[in-house]
Scaffold this active site. Structure first.
Site, PDB file in Angstrom:
ATOM      1  N   LYS A 268       8.385  -7.422  13.271  1.00 23.49           N
ATOM      2  CA  LYS A 268       8.774  -7.550  11.863  1.00 23.49           C
ATOM      3  C   LYS A 268      10.235  -7.145  11.727  1.00 23.49           C
ATOM      4  O   LYS A 268      10.597  -6.005  12.016  1.00 23.49           O
ATOM      5  CB  LYS A 268       7.885  -6.658  10.988  1.00 23.49           C
ATOM      6  CG  LYS A 268       8.361  -6.509   9.531  1.00 23.49           C
ATOM      7  CD  LYS A 268       7.408  -5.666   8.683  1.00 23.49           C
ATOM      8  CE  LYS A 268       7.981  -5.408   7.283  1.00 23.49           C
ATOM      9  NZ  LYS A 268       7.082  -4.586   6.431  1.00 23.49           N
ATOM     10  N   ASP A 273      13.875  -4.106   2.668  1.00 22.75           N
ATOM     11  CA  ASP A 273      12.683  -4.406   1.873  1.00 22.75           C
ATOM     12  C   ASP A 273      12.794  -3.757   0.502  1.00 22.75           C
ATOM     13  O   ASP A 273      12.497  -2.587   0.318  1.00 22.75           O
ATOM     14  CB  ASP A 273      11.425  -3.903   2.604  1.00 22.75           C
ATOM     15  CG  ASP A 273      10.143  -4.246   1.848  1.00 22.75           C
ATOM     16  OD1 ASP A 273      10.226  -5.027   0.867  1.00 22.75           O
ATOM     17  OD2 ASP A 273       9.070  -3.752   2.248  1.00 22.75           O
ATOM     18  N   LYS A 280      10.113  -2.158  -5.463  1.00 28.76           N
ATOM     19  CA  LYS A 280       9.762  -0.779  -5.130  1.00 28.76           C
ATOM     20  C   LYS A 280      10.480   0.182  -6.075  1.00 28.76           C
ATOM     21  O   LYS A 280      11.611  -0.092  -6.488  1.00 28.76           O
ATOM     22  CB  LYS A 280      10.230  -0.465  -3.690  1.00 28.76           C
ATOM     23  CG  LYS A 280       9.386  -1.046  -2.581  1.00 28.76           C
ATOM     24  CD  LYS A 280       9.951  -0.637  -1.215  1.00 28.76           C
ATOM     25  CE  LYS A 280       9.210  -1.311  -0.068  1.00 28.76           C
ATOM     26  NZ  LYS A 280       7.810  -0.884   0.078  1.00 28.76           N
ATOM     27  N   ASP A 291      13.007  -1.234   7.856  1.00 33.65           N
ATOM     28  CA  ASP A 291      11.845  -2.129   7.871  1.00 33.65           C
ATOM     29  C   ASP A 291      11.961  -3.211   8.952  1.00 33.65           C
ATOM     30  O   ASP A 291      11.106  -4.078   9.068  1.00 33.65           O
ATOM     31  CB  ASP A 291      11.671  -2.758   6.479  1.00 33.65           C
ATOM     32  CG  ASP A 291      10.204  -3.000   6.140  1.00 33.65           C
ATOM     33  OD1 ASP A 291       9.336  -2.387   6.776  1.00 33.65           O
ATOM     34  OD2 ASP A 291       9.945  -3.824   5.239  1.00 33.65           O
ATOM     35  N   ASP A 350       5.687  -7.351  -2.214  1.00 32.30           N
ATOM     36  CA  ASP A 350       6.050  -6.239  -1.334  1.00 32.30           C
ATOM     37  C   ASP A 350       5.203  -6.221  -0.054  1.00 32.30           C
ATOM     38  O   ASP A 350       5.538  -5.505   0.886  1.00 32.30           O
ATOM     39  CB  ASP A 350       5.923  -4.919  -2.107  1.00 32.30           C
ATOM     40  CG  ASP A 350       6.634  -3.756  -1.430  1.00 32.30           C
ATOM     41  OD1 ASP A 350       7.424  -4.019  -0.493  1.00 32.30           O
ATOM     42  OD2 ASP A 350       6.409  -2.609  -1.835  1.00 32.30           O
ATOM     43  N   GLU A 352       5.242  -8.174   2.334  1.00 30.87           N
ATOM     44  CA  GLU A 352       5.975  -9.296   2.928  1.00 30.87           C
ATOM     45  C   GLU A 352       5.923  -9.304   4.454  1.00 30.87           C
ATOM     46  O   GLU A 352       6.083 -10.347   5.076  1.00 30.87           O
ATOM     47  CB  GLU A 352       7.444  -9.268   2.462  1.00 30.87           C
ATOM     48  CG  GLU A 352       8.379  -8.355   3.260  1.00 30.87           C
ATOM     49  CD  GLU A 352       8.012  -6.878   3.202  1.00 30.87           C
ATOM     50  OE1 GLU A 352       7.294  -6.486   2.277  1.00 30.87           O
ATOM     51  OE2 GLU A 352       8.441  -6.128   4.103  1.00 30.87           O
ATOM     52  N   ARG A 354       3.459  -8.865   6.524  1.00 35.10           N
ATOM     53  CA  ARG A 354       2.340  -9.665   7.043  1.00 35.10           C
ATOM     54  C   ARG A 354       2.606 -11.158   6.885  1.00 35.10           C
ATOM     55  O   ARG A 354       2.119 -11.977   7.657  1.00 35.10           O
ATOM     56  CB  ARG A 354       1.025  -9.215   6.382  1.00 35.10           C
ATOM     57  CG  ARG A 354       0.949  -9.429   4.904  1.00 35.10           C
ATOM     58  CD  ARG A 354      -0.138  -8.578   4.236  1.00 35.10           C
ATOM     59  NE  ARG A 354       0.261  -7.186   4.058  1.00 35.10           N
ATOM     60  CZ  ARG A 354      -0.499  -6.243   3.492  1.00 35.10           C
ATOM     61  NH1 ARG A 354      -1.715  -6.543   3.071  1.00 35.10           N
ATOM     62  NH2 ARG A 354      -0.055  -5.014   3.362  1.00 35.10           N
TER      63      ARG A 354
HETATM   64  N1  BES Z   1       7.754  -1.979   4.455  1.00 33.51           N
HETATM   65  C1  BES Z   1       6.624  -1.611   3.701  1.00 33.51           C
HETATM   66  C2  BES Z   1       5.758  -0.554   4.376  1.00 33.51           C
HETATM   67  C3  BES Z   1       6.388   0.792   4.548  1.00 33.51           C
HETATM   68  C4  BES Z   1       6.124   1.803   3.648  1.00 33.51           C
HETATM   69  C5  BES Z   1       7.184   1.070   5.646  1.00 33.51           C
HETATM   70  C6  BES Z   1       6.687   3.042   3.824  1.00 33.51           C
HETATM   71  C7  BES Z   1       7.735   2.305   5.816  1.00 33.51           C
HETATM   72  C8  BES Z   1       7.483   3.299   4.913  1.00 33.51           C
HETATM   73  C9  BES Z   1       5.738  -2.826   3.425  1.00 33.51           C
HETATM   74  O1  BES Z   1       6.386  -4.043   3.376  1.00 33.51           O
HETATM   75  C10 BES Z   1       5.091  -2.596   2.106  1.00 33.51           C
HETATM   76  O2  BES Z   1       5.786  -2.503   1.149  1.00 33.51           O
HETATM   77  N2  BES Z   1       3.781  -2.519   2.099  1.00 33.51           N
HETATM   78  C11 BES Z   1       3.050  -2.259   0.902  1.00 33.51           C
HETATM   79  C12 BES Z   1       1.810  -3.133   0.890  1.00 33.51           C
HETATM   80  C13 BES Z   1       1.086  -3.134  -0.416  1.00 33.51           C
HETATM   81  C14 BES Z   1       1.899  -3.873  -1.459  1.00 33.51           C
HETATM   82  C15 BES Z   1      -0.249  -3.815  -0.215  1.00 33.51           C
HETATM   83  C16 BES Z   1       2.658  -0.790   0.887  1.00 33.51           C
HETATM   84  O3  BES Z   1       2.336  -0.238   1.929  1.00 33.51           O
HETATM   85  O4  BES Z   1       2.732  -0.187  -0.188  1.00 33.51           O
HETATM   86 ZN    ZN Z   2       8.192  -4.157   4.471  1.00 34.68          ZN
HETATM   87 ZN    ZN Z   3       7.194  -4.463   1.432  1.00 38.34          ZN
END
Ligand code: BES
Ligand code: ZN
Ligand code: ZN
Length: 507
Positions: A268, A273, A280, A291, A350, A352, A354
């Site tokens: 990834k 992000d 966010k 990220d 968010d 993204e 996946r």
């Molecule tokens: N890049 C984030 C995950 C992340 C969170 C990495 C904290 C490092 C530290 C990912 O893209 C994300 O935002 N995931 C969301 C998914 C949710 C919307 C289902 C999350 O984990 O909140």
């Molecule tokens: Zn992310």
């Molecule tokens: Zn994200």
């Protein structure tokens, strides 16, 4: 820092700092008893020089505990440093790696320019030298690149003192340790760059330069090619950014490798992000330059693989893009068609990672990958599940997972397995499309993300690493600086090597 081997007696060595590791030989059941400290050297002069501090009770040889002696009696070294490794009965090569990191981080701010470490005799000499080299190089990294008041406190040379008769094996271990740890630091350098200086285009350039230097093939594809490939999931994320996306494809095809297996390393590479329109909050967005840590881990692993030359074919794919809000950004509720043909309801922009990985994993299979591993800072939920000690690992295949467990034995990294079973499938069922990109509930978020990826992996043996909680360290540890950790790099390298002939025992 230049690393080399020496075979002189430690007491006659002229150096700024002589380093000896120390263990506590008390058995576990005597927990409260006074530590019985064993210096991990058989040099009598060194033992005598350390005698007073050892018997004083001041130094307990706890893991990464340090004790410094100036002008040690009978030694040519200016200073003697004792570094604890904890209980002798539990002492592993992974404790030694950390102790070596602690050594370097202790020495750096103390005007030490040269040091020499006595190799303990507890493990085979190759593993010993490898661990010391890895710990030292990883420990040397700092993330304060842009500080103008930066005072460089580099150690010019570090030597490992090994018995003359062990030199050949020691050399092999040292060389591997240098390659692996320098690659881990390469990942950390990429991750550390702020998003304005590490766009998808720049990340691709860095990968191409690395590939050129170490003799890998590297193809970089832009928006046009992504359209041609019908990577709708990847493009959906990329469309909100002014920065063009980059699909990085690196290939390692040694002439002597069998046609199969072909390993697919997918990362990834979200260079920033913001969350997209599902924006966010500020404090969650602050560090989202990291990220792309999964992508950086794959580029770094390929850097090591190109030098270690295992006899196995490897393809690496990094999906690099920003995730931004804009008038062109995808909206919550949009439906995207992935390269595989599956339709995706983008419930939350968010989620993204996946989406880009869906197309990356599918493309790796189309290019012939028979076994997949991916690394991604994929979910906050993995931090809720496992804290900041273990990263998450998921797998649909027992042999591929067994290869990963074997890799962990060498790398010393901590991963904990979480489920990706079909019982969770209803969480990603969409009413309007084949699947949705978030779970129906908040529960099991890391598994829901893995279930989403599994739709694109299907039956191909696959290991998925969710490194969100460990890719960035918020505080210094005695053996490693705060900032990007380079987690997963060493384990991915070993996973790949475990498939190389002649060691390959299963497909
Ligand atoms: N890049 C984030 C995950 C992340 C969170 C990495 C904290 C490092 C530290 C990912 O893209 C994300 O935002 N995931 C969301 C998914 C949710 C919307 C289902 C999350 O984990 O909140
Ligand atoms: Zn992310
Ligand atoms: Zn994200």
């Amino acid at each position: 820092m230049k690393l080399d081997l020496l075979s002189s007696g430690p007491s006659t060595l002229v150096t700024d700092l002589l380093v000896v590791f120390a263990a506590d030989q008390n058995a576990d059941k005597e927990k409260d008893a006074k530590p019985k400290i064993a210096l991990l050297t058989n040099d009598e002069t060194v033992r005598r020089a350390a005698d007073r501090v050892v018997t004083s009770g001041e130094f307990k040889a706890a893991p990464n505990e340090t004790s410094l002696l100036h002008a040690p009696q009978g030694l040519k070294a200016a200073r003697l440093l004792l570094v604890g490794v904890g209980r002798a009965a539990k002492f592993s090569v992974h404790d030694l790696r950390k102790a070596a990191g602690t050594t370097v981080r202790f020495a750096k701010p103390r005007a030490v320019r040269s040091l020499a470490v006595v190799a303990p005799a507890n493990f085979d000499i190759a593993s010993t030298c490898r661990a010391i080299a890895e710990g030292a190089i990883v420990g040397d990294f700092e993330s304060d690149t842009y500080r103008t008041d930066r005072t460089d406190q580099n150690i010019a040379s570090a030597s490992i003192i090994v018995p003359e008769s062990d030199r050949a094996a020691a050399e092999t271990g040292l060389r591997e340790g240098i390659i692996v740890a320098e690659s881990q630091n390469f990942a950390r350098t990429l991750i550390n760059e702020p998003a304005n200086r590490m766009t998808p285009t720049i990340l691709a350039q860095k990968a191409a330069e690395m590939a050129e230097e170490f003799g890998l093939r590297c193809d970089i594809y832009g928006t046009e090619k992504l359209r041609e490939l019908k990577m709708g999931a990847f493009l959906g994320v990329a469309q909100g950014s002014d920065q063009p996306p980059a699909l990085i494809v690196m290939t390692y095809e040694p002439a002597n490798a069998p046609a199969e297996p072909v390993l697919g390393l997918v990362g990834k590479g979200i260079t920033f992000d913001s969350g997209g329109l599902s924006l966010k909050p500020a404090d969650s967005m602050e560090k989202m330059k990291y990220d792309m840590a999964g992508g950086a881990a794959m580029i770094a692993a390929m850097r090591a693989i190109a030098q270690l030359k295992p006899k196995v074919k490897i393809i690496s794919i990094i999906c690099a893009t920003e995730n931004m809000p804009s008038g062109n950004a995808q909206r919550p509720g949009d439906v995207q068609i992935a390269m595989s043909g599956k339709s995706i309801e983008v419930v939350n922009t968010d989620a993204e990672g996946r989406l880009v990985l869906a197309d990356g994993l599918f493309y790796a299979r189309q290019l012939g990958a028979t076994h997949l591993i991916d690394a991604a800072t994929l979910t906050g939920a993995v931090a809720i599940a496992l804290g900041q000690v273990n990263a998450g690992v998921f797998s649909n295949d027992e042999p591929a997972y067994a290869h990963f467990v074997q890799a962990l034995e060498t790398s010393g990294e901590k991963f904990w397995r979480l489920p990706v079973e079909d019982d969770y499938r209803d969480q990603i069922q969409s009413a309007i499309a084949d699947i949705r990109n978030t779970g129906l509930t908040r529960y099991g978020g890391a598994t829901n993300a893995a279930m989403f990826l599994k739709e694109f992996v299907e039956d191909t043996p696959w290991v998925h690493l969710d490194i969100a909680a460990l890719a960035w360290l918020d505080a210094d540890k005695p053996w490693i600086a705060k900032g990007p950790s380079g987690v997963a790099v060493r384990s991915i390298i070993e996973w790949a090597r475990s498939y190389a002939t002649p060691n390959s025992h299963e497909k």
